[in-house]
Design an enzyme around this catalytic site. Structure first.
Site, mmCIF file in Angstrom:
data_model
loop_
_atom_site.group_PDB
_atom_site.id
_atom_site.type_symbol
_atom_site.label_atom_id
_atom_site.label_comp_id
_atom_site.label_asym_id
_atom_site.label_seq_id
_atom_site.Cartn_x
_atom_site.Cartn_y
_atom_site.Cartn_z
ATOM 1 N N ASP A 9 -29.642 -7.872 32.900
ATOM 2 C CA ASP A 9 -30.515 -6.831 32.370
ATOM 3 C C ASP A 9 -29.624 -5.811 31.662
ATOM 4 O O ASP A 9 -28.431 -6.057 31.470
ATOM 5 C CB ASP A 9 -31.310 -6.184 33.515
ATOM 6 C CG ASP A 9 -32.694 -5.708 33.070
ATOM 7 O OD1 ASP A 9 -32.760 -4.975 32.048
ATOM 8 O OD2 ASP A 9 -33.687 -6.059 33.725
ATOM 9 N N THR A 52 -25.360 -25.119 35.396
ATOM 10 C CA THR A 52 -25.033 -26.542 35.502
ATOM 11 C C THR A 52 -26.207 -27.446 35.120
ATOM 12 O O THR A 52 -26.037 -28.651 34.968
ATOM 13 C CB THR A 52 -24.564 -26.894 36.923
ATOM 14 O OG1 THR A 52 -25.551 -26.465 37.872
ATOM 15 C CG2 THR A 52 -23.237 -26.235 37.233
ATOM 16 N N ASP A 87 -26.777 -14.893 45.523
ATOM 17 C CA ASP A 87 -26.763 -15.468 44.171
ATOM 18 C C ASP A 87 -28.028 -15.065 43.425
ATOM 19 O O ASP A 87 -28.967 -15.845 43.296
ATOM 20 C CB ASP A 87 -26.643 -16.987 44.289
ATOM 21 C CG ASP A 87 -26.472 -17.672 42.942
ATOM 22 O OD1 ASP A 87 -26.074 -16.993 41.977
ATOM 23 O OD2 ASP A 87 -26.738 -18.888 42.872
ATOM 24 N N ARG A 133 -28.257 -29.452 48.596
ATOM 25 C CA ARG A 133 -29.118 -30.538 49.046
ATOM 26 C C ARG A 133 -28.399 -31.690 49.739
ATOM 27 O O ARG A 133 -28.944 -32.244 50.707
ATOM 28 C CB ARG A 133 -29.947 -31.053 47.863
ATOM 29 C CG ARG A 133 -31.105 -30.136 47.525
ATOM 30 C CD ARG A 133 -31.723 -30.430 46.177
ATOM 31 N NE ARG A 133 -30.872 -29.948 45.089
ATOM 32 C CZ ARG A 133 -31.240 -29.943 43.807
ATOM 33 N NH1 ARG A 133 -32.420 -30.425 43.465
ATOM 34 N NH2 ARG A 133 -30.435 -29.468 42.888
ATOM 35 N N LYS A 186 -27.941 -13.719 40.169
ATOM 36 C CA LYS A 186 -27.739 -13.884 38.725
ATOM 37 C C LYS A 186 -28.388 -12.732 37.947
ATOM 38 O O LYS A 186 -29.212 -12.942 37.051
ATOM 39 C CB LYS A 186 -28.276 -15.237 38.252
ATOM 40 C CG LYS A 186 -27.561 -16.438 38.878
ATOM 41 C CD LYS A 186 -28.074 -17.736 38.301
ATOM 42 C CE LYS A 186 -27.363 -18.940 38.906
ATOM 43 N NZ LYS A 186 -27.726 -19.165 40.325
ATOM 44 N N LYS A 223 -24.834 -19.405 50.995
ATOM 45 C CA LYS A 223 -25.400 -18.874 49.751
ATOM 46 C C LYS A 223 -26.909 -18.734 49.870
ATOM 47 O O LYS A 223 -27.616 -19.686 50.211
ATOM 48 C CB LYS A 223 -25.067 -19.766 48.560
ATOM 49 C CG LYS A 223 -25.532 -19.176 47.229
ATOM 50 C CD LYS A 223 -25.101 -20.025 46.050
ATOM 51 C CE LYS A 223 -26.013 -21.198 45.803
ATOM 52 N NZ LYS A 223 -27.354 -20.770 45.274
#
Length: 230
Positions: free
Chosen positions: A64, A119, A59, A210, A61, A34
Protein backbone atom coordinates in the site's frame (compact mmCIF):
# COMPACT_ATOMS: atom_id res chain seq x y z
CA UNK A 1 18.94 -18.03 12.29
CA UNK A 2 16.13 -18.70 14.80
CA UNK A 3 16.55 -21.68 17.09
CA UNK A 4 15.15 -24.82 15.47
CA UNK A 5 16.81 -24.53 12.10
CA UNK A 6 15.94 -23.73 8.53
CA UNK A 7 12.44 -25.20 8.23
CA UNK A 8 9.40 -22.90 8.24
CA UNK A 9 6.11 -24.77 8.32
CA UNK A 10 3.18 -22.95 6.68
CA UNK A 11 -0.04 -23.38 8.66
CA UNK A 12 -2.34 -22.56 5.75
CA UNK A 13 -5.85 -22.77 7.14
CA UNK A 14 -8.57 -20.50 8.49
CA UNK A 15 -9.39 -22.99 11.25
CA UNK A 16 -7.71 -22.00 14.51
CA UNK A 17 -7.99 -25.44 16.12
CA UNK A 18 -6.44 -27.14 13.11
CA UNK A 19 -3.60 -24.62 13.04
CA UNK A 20 -2.92 -25.17 16.74
CA UNK A 21 -2.87 -28.95 16.25
CA UNK A 22 -0.42 -28.63 13.37
CA UNK A 23 1.73 -26.25 15.40
CA UNK A 24 1.88 -28.69 18.31
CA UNK A 25 2.88 -31.52 15.97
CA UNK A 26 5.56 -29.75 13.93
CA UNK A 27 7.09 -27.24 16.37
CA UNK A 28 9.79 -29.63 17.64
CA UNK A 29 11.16 -29.79 14.10
CA UNK A 30 10.58 -26.22 12.85
CA UNK A 31 12.53 -23.00 13.15
CA UNK A 32 9.37 -20.96 12.58
CA UNK A 33 5.65 -21.36 11.95
CA UNK A 34 4.11 -19.31 9.15
CA UNK A 35 0.66 -17.75 9.43
CA UNK A 36 -0.74 -16.19 6.28
CA UNK A 37 -3.34 -13.65 5.31
CA UNK A 38 -6.27 -16.07 5.35
CA UNK A 39 -5.58 -17.17 8.92
CA UNK A 40 -4.98 -13.64 10.21
CA UNK A 41 -8.15 -12.26 8.61
CA UNK A 42 -10.21 -15.11 10.06
CA UNK A 43 -8.70 -15.20 13.54
CA UNK A 44 -6.88 -11.92 14.17
CA UNK A 45 -4.54 -11.23 17.05
CA UNK A 46 -6.21 -13.79 19.33
CA UNK A 47 -5.62 -16.54 16.81
CA UNK A 48 -2.01 -15.46 16.38
CA UNK A 49 -1.37 -15.55 20.13
CA UNK A 50 -2.81 -19.06 20.35
CA UNK A 51 -0.09 -20.46 18.10
CA UNK A 52 2.80 -21.55 20.28
CA UNK A 53 5.85 -23.79 20.15
CA UNK A 54 8.05 -21.82 17.74
CA UNK A 55 8.46 -18.19 16.61
CA UNK A 56 5.87 -17.01 14.11
CA UNK A 57 6.43 -15.64 10.62
CA UNK A 58 3.45 -13.41 9.78
CA UNK A 59 3.08 -13.51 6.00
CA UNK A 60 0.72 -10.62 5.21
CA UNK A 61 2.51 -9.34 2.07
CA UNK A 62 1.68 -5.71 2.84
CA UNK A 63 1.39 -3.52 -0.25
CA UNK A 64 0.00 0.00 0.00
CA UNK A 65 1.18 3.59 0.28
CA UNK A 66 4.17 4.00 2.64
CA UNK A 67 2.21 5.57 5.50
CA UNK A 68 -0.39 2.81 5.48
CA UNK A 69 2.19 0.02 5.37
CA UNK A 70 4.15 1.62 8.22
CA UNK A 71 0.95 1.78 10.23
CA UNK A 72 0.24 -1.86 9.45
CA UNK A 73 3.68 -2.87 10.67
CA UNK A 74 3.25 -0.88 13.89
CA UNK A 75 -0.18 -2.44 14.42
CA UNK A 76 1.26 -5.96 14.63
CA UNK A 77 4.37 -5.12 16.65
CA UNK A 78 2.66 -6.04 19.96
CA UNK A 79 2.30 -9.60 18.62
CA UNK A 80 6.09 -9.82 18.21
CA UNK A 81 6.18 -11.74 14.90
CA UNK A 82 9.69 -12.92 14.08
CA UNK A 83 9.26 -12.12 10.37
CA UNK A 84 6.84 -9.96 8.38
CA UNK A 85 6.41 -9.65 4.61
CA UNK A 86 5.84 -6.73 2.27
CA UNK A 87 5.69 -6.70 -1.52
CA UNK A 88 8.89 -5.43 -3.14
CA UNK A 89 6.69 -4.09 -5.95
CA UNK A 90 5.40 -1.50 -3.48
CA UNK A 91 8.57 0.47 -4.14
CA UNK A 92 11.48 1.95 -2.28
CA UNK A 93 9.60 4.44 -0.09
CA UNK A 94 7.15 1.79 1.06
CA UNK A 95 9.87 -0.71 1.92
CA UNK A 96 11.84 1.95 3.78
CA UNK A 97 8.74 2.91 5.77
CA UNK A 98 8.14 -0.72 6.74
CA UNK A 99 11.76 -1.13 7.83
CA UNK A 100 11.67 2.02 9.95
CA UNK A 101 8.40 0.98 11.60
CA UNK A 102 9.82 -2.45 12.44
CA UNK A 103 12.98 -0.95 13.92
CA UNK A 104 10.89 1.27 16.19
CA UNK A 105 10.39 -1.86 18.31
CA UNK A 106 14.14 -2.27 18.76
CA UNK A 107 15.43 -5.82 19.10
CA UNK A 108 11.86 -7.14 19.26
CA UNK A 109 11.04 -5.80 15.81
CA UNK A 110 10.37 -8.32 13.04
CA UNK A 111 12.68 -9.12 10.18
CA UNK A 112 11.20 -7.35 7.14
CA UNK A 113 11.15 -9.63 4.11
CA UNK A 114 10.30 -8.33 0.65
CA UNK A 115 8.41 -10.65 -1.68
CA UNK A 116 9.91 -10.52 -5.15
CA UNK A 117 7.82 -12.55 -7.64
CA UNK A 118 5.16 -14.91 -6.34
CA UNK A 119 5.97 -18.57 -6.91
CA UNK A 120 2.60 -18.99 -8.67
CA UNK A 121 3.74 -16.64 -11.48
CA UNK A 122 5.64 -17.84 -14.52
CA UNK A 123 6.87 -15.83 -17.52
CA UNK A 124 3.51 -15.92 -19.29
CA UNK A 125 1.74 -14.64 -16.18
CA UNK A 126 4.24 -11.78 -15.84
CA UNK A 127 3.70 -10.82 -19.46
CA UNK A 128 -0.06 -10.74 -18.82
CA UNK A 129 0.72 -8.16 -16.12
CA UNK A 130 2.73 -6.03 -18.54
CA UNK A 131 6.14 -7.13 -17.26
CA UNK A 132 8.43 -7.92 -20.20
CA UNK A 133 11.19 -9.37 -18.03
CA UNK A 134 11.63 -13.05 -17.26
CA UNK A 135 10.85 -14.12 -13.68
CA UNK A 136 14.58 -14.24 -12.91
CA UNK A 137 15.19 -10.74 -14.26
CA UNK A 138 12.24 -9.32 -12.35
CA UNK A 139 13.29 -11.09 -9.13
CA UNK A 140 16.80 -9.63 -9.37
CA UNK A 141 15.51 -6.13 -10.11
CA UNK A 142 13.05 -6.17 -7.22
CA UNK A 143 15.50 -7.91 -4.91
CA UNK A 144 18.16 -5.25 -5.38
CA UNK A 145 15.58 -2.49 -4.92
CA UNK A 146 14.29 -4.03 -1.70
CA UNK A 147 17.67 -4.57 -0.07
CA UNK A 148 18.84 -1.08 -1.03
CA UNK A 149 15.64 0.25 0.56
CA UNK A 150 16.19 -1.42 3.93
CA UNK A 151 14.61 -4.86 3.69
CA UNK A 152 16.40 -7.44 5.82
CA UNK A 153 15.82 -10.22 3.33
CA UNK A 154 13.79 -11.53 0.43
CA UNK A 155 11.16 -14.12 -0.34
CA UNK A 156 11.97 -15.74 -3.68
CA UNK A 157 11.34 -18.94 -5.54
CA UNK A 158 13.96 -21.68 -5.28
CA UNK A 159 14.84 -21.22 -8.93
CA UNK A 160 16.24 -17.75 -8.24
CA UNK A 161 17.93 -18.32 -4.88
CA UNK A 162 21.41 -19.09 -6.26
CA UNK A 163 21.27 -16.04 -8.51
CA UNK A 164 20.28 -13.77 -5.62
CA UNK A 165 22.90 -15.23 -3.31
CA UNK A 166 25.61 -14.57 -5.90
CA UNK A 167 24.35 -11.07 -6.73
CA UNK A 168 23.56 -9.84 -3.21
CA UNK A 169 26.08 -11.68 -1.04
CA UNK A 170 25.90 -13.76 2.13
CA UNK A 171 24.33 -11.21 4.49
CA UNK A 172 20.94 -11.03 2.74
CA UNK A 173 18.41 -13.43 4.26
CA UNK A 174 16.65 -15.59 1.68
CA UNK A 175 13.36 -17.30 2.50
CA UNK A 176 12.23 -19.77 -0.13
CA UNK A 177 8.69 -21.13 -0.61
CA UNK A 178 7.68 -23.44 -3.44
CA UNK A 179 9.34 -26.37 -1.68
CA UNK A 180 8.18 -29.81 -2.69
CA UNK A 181 9.91 -33.00 -1.49
CA UNK A 182 10.44 -35.74 -4.06
CA UNK A 183 7.16 -37.35 -5.00
CA UNK A 184 4.93 -34.36 -4.17
CA UNK A 185 2.89 -32.53 -6.82
CA UNK A 186 3.68 -28.88 -7.53
CA UNK A 187 -0.05 -27.98 -7.16
CA UNK A 188 -0.42 -24.18 -7.73
CA UNK A 189 3.31 -23.49 -7.44
CA UNK A 190 4.90 -22.81 -10.83
CA UNK A 191 8.56 -22.76 -9.67
CA UNK A 192 9.48 -25.50 -7.19
CA UNK A 193 12.50 -27.39 -5.78
CA UNK A 194 13.30 -30.07 -3.22
CA UNK A 195 14.28 -28.96 0.32
CA UNK A 196 17.89 -30.15 0.22
CA UNK A 197 18.60 -28.61 -3.15
CA UNK A 198 17.10 -25.24 -2.12
CA UNK A 199 19.42 -25.10 0.90
CA UNK A 200 22.37 -26.12 -1.25
CA UNK A 201 21.51 -23.26 -3.64
CA UNK A 202 21.72 -20.75 -0.77
CA UNK A 203 18.36 -20.60 1.05
CA UNK A 204 18.52 -19.54 4.69
CA UNK A 205 15.04 -20.87 5.37
CA UNK A 206 12.64 -23.00 3.33
CA UNK A 207 8.86 -22.78 3.59
CA UNK A 208 6.86 -25.97 3.29
CA UNK A 209 3.12 -26.31 3.86
CA UNK A 210 0.92 -28.92 2.23
CA UNK A 211 3.54 -31.72 2.02
CA UNK A 212 3.70 -31.47 5.84
CA UNK A 213 0.23 -30.44 6.96
CA UNK A 214 -1.43 -32.75 4.43
CA UNK A 215 0.53 -35.77 5.62
CA UNK A 216 -1.00 -38.48 7.76
CA UNK A 217 1.60 -37.60 10.42
CA UNK A 218 2.58 -33.92 10.08
CA UNK A 219 5.18 -34.20 12.84
CA UNK A 220 6.96 -37.05 11.10
CA UNK A 221 6.81 -35.25 7.76
CA UNK A 222 8.33 -32.12 9.30
CA UNK A 223 11.02 -34.18 11.02
CA UNK A 224 12.00 -35.84 7.73
CA UNK A 225 12.36 -32.52 5.93
CA UNK A 226 14.24 -30.94 8.82
CA UNK A 227 16.68 -33.87 8.83
CA UNK A 228 17.24 -33.48 5.08
CA UNK A 229 18.35 -29.86 5.40
CA UNK A 230 20.51 -29.90 8.53
Amino acid sequence: MPDGGRLIVALDTVEAERARAWADAVSPHAGLLKLGLEFFLANGAAGFRAITGAPVFLDLKLHDIPNTVAGGVRAVLPLRPRMLTVHAAGGSAMIRAAHQAARSAGADGPIILAVTVLTSLDEAALHDLGVAATPAEQVLRLGRLAIESGADGLVCSPLEVAMLRQALGPAVKLVVPGIRPDGHAAADQARTMTPARAVAEGADWIVCGRPITGAADPGAAAAAIAAAIQ
